[in-house]
Enzyme design. Structure first.
Site, PDB file in Angstrom:
ATOM      1  CG  ASP A   1      -2.214   0.804   1.018  1.00  0.00           C
ATOM      2  OD1 ASP A   1      -3.309   0.224   1.133  1.00  0.00           O
ATOM      3  OD2 ASP A   1      -2.109   2.010   0.683  1.00  0.00           O
TER       4      ASP A   1
ATOM      5  CE1 TYR B   1     -16.355   2.589  -9.570  1.00  0.00           C
ATOM      6  CE2 TYR B   1     -13.993   2.705  -9.181  1.00  0.00           C
ATOM      7  CZ  TYR B   1     -15.224   2.114  -8.958  1.00  0.00           C
ATOM      8  OH  TYR B   1     -15.309   1.024  -8.129  1.00  0.00           O
TER       9      TYR B   1
ATOM     10  CG  ASN C   1     -24.158   0.461  -2.785  1.00  0.00           C
ATOM     11  OD1 ASN C   1     -24.456  -0.159  -3.811  1.00  0.00           O
ATOM     12  ND2 ASN C   1     -24.097   1.783  -2.743  1.00  0.00           N
TER      13      ASN C   1
ATOM     14  CG  ASN D   1     -19.878   6.148  -0.905  1.00  0.00           C
ATOM     15  OD1 ASN D   1     -18.784   5.639  -0.831  1.00  0.00           O
ATOM     16  ND2 ASN D   1     -20.430   6.425  -2.068  1.00  0.00           N
TER      17      ASN D   1
ATOM     18  N   PRO E   1     -27.345  13.917  -9.758  1.00  0.00           N
ATOM     19  CG  PRO E   1     -26.528  15.791 -10.873  1.00  0.00           C
ATOM     20  CD  PRO E   1     -26.829  15.272  -9.493  1.00  0.00           C
TER      21      PRO E   1
HETATM   22  C1  WQD Z   1     -26.441   5.420  -2.216  1.00  0.00           C
HETATM   23  C2  WQD Z   1     -27.793   6.111  -2.241  1.00  0.00           C
HETATM   24  C3  WQD Z   1     -27.727   8.323  -3.127  1.00  0.00           C
HETATM   25  C4  WQD Z   1     -25.484  10.253   0.073  1.00  0.00           C
HETATM   26  C5  WQD Z   1     -21.262   4.484  -5.067  1.00  0.00           C
HETATM   27  C6  WQD Z   1     -20.454   4.362  -6.306  1.00  0.00           C
HETATM   28  C7  WQD Z   1     -20.174   2.911  -6.600  1.00  0.00           C
HETATM   29  C8  WQD Z   1     -19.546   2.248  -5.399  1.00  0.00           C
HETATM   30  C9  WQD Z   1     -20.389   2.449  -4.151  1.00  0.00           C
HETATM   31  C10 WQD Z   1     -17.181   2.057  -5.807  1.00  0.00           C
HETATM   32  C11 WQD Z   1     -28.026   6.900  -3.526  1.00  0.00           C
HETATM   33  C12 WQD Z   1     -28.173   8.328  -1.661  1.00  0.00           C
HETATM   34  C13 WQD Z   1     -26.131   9.292  -0.696  1.00  0.00           C
HETATM   35  C14 WQD Z   1     -26.231  11.304   0.674  1.00  0.00           C
HETATM   36  C15 WQD Z   1     -28.236  10.368  -0.274  1.00  0.00           C
HETATM   37  N1  WQD Z   1     -18.216   2.718  -5.239  1.00  0.00           N
HETATM   38  N2  WQD Z   1     -27.477   9.355  -0.859  1.00  0.00           N
HETATM   39  N3  WQD Z   1     -27.586  11.311   0.481  1.00  0.00           N
HETATM   40  O1  WQD Z   1     -23.972   5.918  -5.521  1.00  0.00           O
HETATM   41  O2  WQD Z   1     -24.963   3.629  -4.978  1.00  0.00           O
HETATM   42  O3  WQD Z   1     -22.511   3.853  -5.263  1.00  0.00           O
HETATM   43  O4  WQD Z   1     -20.585   3.867  -3.990  1.00  0.00           O
HETATM   44  O5  WQD Z   1     -17.206   0.978  -6.330  1.00  0.00           O
HETATM   45  O6  WQD Z   1     -19.289   2.848  -7.689  1.00  0.00           O
HETATM   46  O7  WQD Z   1     -21.230   4.885  -7.363  1.00  0.00           O
HETATM   47  O8  WQD Z   1     -23.588   4.813  -3.258  1.00  0.00           O
HETATM   48  O9  WQD Z   1     -23.690   5.625  -0.950  1.00  0.00           O
HETATM   49  O10 WQD Z   1     -23.146   7.286  -2.806  1.00  0.00           O
HETATM   50  O11 WQD Z   1     -25.475   6.401  -2.576  1.00  0.00           O
HETATM   51  O12 WQD Z   1     -29.462  10.414  -0.433  1.00  0.00           O
HETATM   52  O13 WQD Z   1     -25.706  12.207   1.379  1.00  0.00           O
HETATM   53  O14 WQD Z   1     -27.836   7.051  -1.176  1.00  0.00           O
HETATM   54  O15 WQD Z   1     -28.471   9.265  -3.882  1.00  0.00           O
HETATM   55  O16 WQD Z   1     -29.378   6.789  -3.882  1.00  0.00           O
HETATM   56  P1  WQD Z   1     -23.862   4.609  -4.825  1.00  0.00           P
HETATM   57  P2  WQD Z   1     -23.917   6.092  -2.348  1.00  0.00           P
END
Ligand code: WQD
Length: 338
Positions: free
Chosen positions: A32, A149, A178, A198, A291
């Protein structure tokens, strides 16, 4: 027992996989460069496993360092986590993502090939399914990318597939949904830098009082409560899936698998579950859609069950509880963890 190289082993999923591999009796080396992880995790991994960590500080882009590592250690297999993983950042800095994620894999594979090491578990993602219309997601569904990505992860999957046509590569591709939660000791967990993108780490900082409230990104989606569905999987389940994947590779069985629970959870359900664990209603507001979000994303876990005997075991309450225990222990500097 096998000797395993874990690239990016100081990261969130890497550190939990390190513990799971050690507990399965494997000898593990972590590579790492700490570009996106805390060096302090190494001492905490030693506390969890009760043994010193074999650490090589370096980058998967450093071919000479990789050649030295393979010359000094009889590696049987590699679990490759080291990569950049922020979707939004990849839009702003695509070349950095191409260099680290694609160049990192090809450099690692060149060093592995020179050392005659052919087994590799590759950390992929459900975002290679693009914006799917049919659910739950099976591994044979069409693949596409909606971000640089996702493009890098899809390209890496293709590289592994193509390379196996000319050399005896034995790849295990794991498409994560997730990952959430933390090790029950509270000594390792998700440690995003800055304000989290996230959902769960964001809610955790609201619970700590470091952020004012959760903004729910849209409640007008085609789901029962209007908020997006995701397949959240406990990081300890995900780590166990890596051990099972590696064991299959050591038996010569390559695979491409979804690693999820198959049980979708909405944003509001996650908010409710975390509030229940904390013992109070965490403040939240409904905001505009984010978005790039898709309404639903969840796995059909059938193939992983058949190929690895893998079934996710942790439920939503444990995901939230272990996350809450982790962020509190982290904020207290682990002064009270035995
Ligand atoms: C989950 C849901 C948001 C934050 C991402 C990457 C994916 C992977 C996992 C790498 C969505 C909602 C989130 C907030 C919210 N990473 N949300 N308020 O987008 O499914 O996946 O992380 O591999 O590649 O795209 O995860 O946790 O960002 O969002 O309402 O403050 O929670 O809109 O519906 P996501 P997320």
């Amino acid at each position: 027992m096998a000797r395993i190289l874990l690239t990016g082993g100081a990261g969130y999923i890497g550190s939990h996989t390190y513990v799971a591999l050690c507990e399965a009796g494997h000898a593990v080396t972590i590579l790492d460069d700490f570009s996106n992880s805390d060096p302090g995790v190494i001492a905490r991994l030693a506390r969890i496993t009760g043994a010193e960590v074999d650490l090589v500080r370096g980058s998967v882009l450093d071919r000479a360092a990789l050649d030295r590592l393979f010359a000094e250690r009889a590696i049987d297999g590699v679990v490759h986590f080291a990569a950049r993983k922020a979707v939004g950042e990849s839009v702003a800095r695509p070349l950095d993502y191409f260099e680290t994620n694609i160049g990192g894999l090809t450099t690692l594979m060149q060093a592995m090939r020179a050392a005659g090491v052919w087994r590799i578990v590759f950390s992929s993602t459900a975002t290679v399914y693009g914006e799917p219309e049919v659910f739950p997601l099976t591994e044979d569904m069409p693949l596409s990318h909606t971000s640089p990505y996702a493009f890098t992860k899809l390209t890496c999957e293709r590289i592994l597939e193509q390379a196996a046509a000319s050399d005896p590569w034995v790849p295990g591709v794991l498409r994560y949904f997730n990952p959430v939660g933390a090790h029950p000791s509270g000594l390792i967990g998700e440690d995003p830098r800055g304000i989290p993108d996230n959902l769960m780490p964001y809610i955790a900082k609201v619970a700590l009082g470091e952020l004012e409230r959760l903004t729910v990104h849209g409640n007008d989606y085609d789901t029962p409560d209007g908020t997006c569905w995701r397949d959240y999987i406990h990081v300890m389940d995900l780590a166990r899936a890596h051990v099972l994947s590696l064991n299959r590779l050591l038996e010569g069985e390559a695979h491409v698998l979804n690693i999820g629970t198959g049980r979708p959870v909405s944003v509001l359900e996650m908010h409710r579950a975390y509030s229940d664990v904390v013992g109070r209603e965490l403040p939240h507001v409904i905001g505009p859609r984010r978005p790039g979000d898709v309404p639903r994303l969840y796995a059909d876990p059938t193939r992983a069950r058949a190929a690895l005997g893998f079934e996710a075991e942790f439920g939503l309450e444990e995901m939230c509880r272990t996350s809450w225990d982790w962020v509190r222990a982290q904020s207290e500097g682990w002064r009270f963890n035995s």
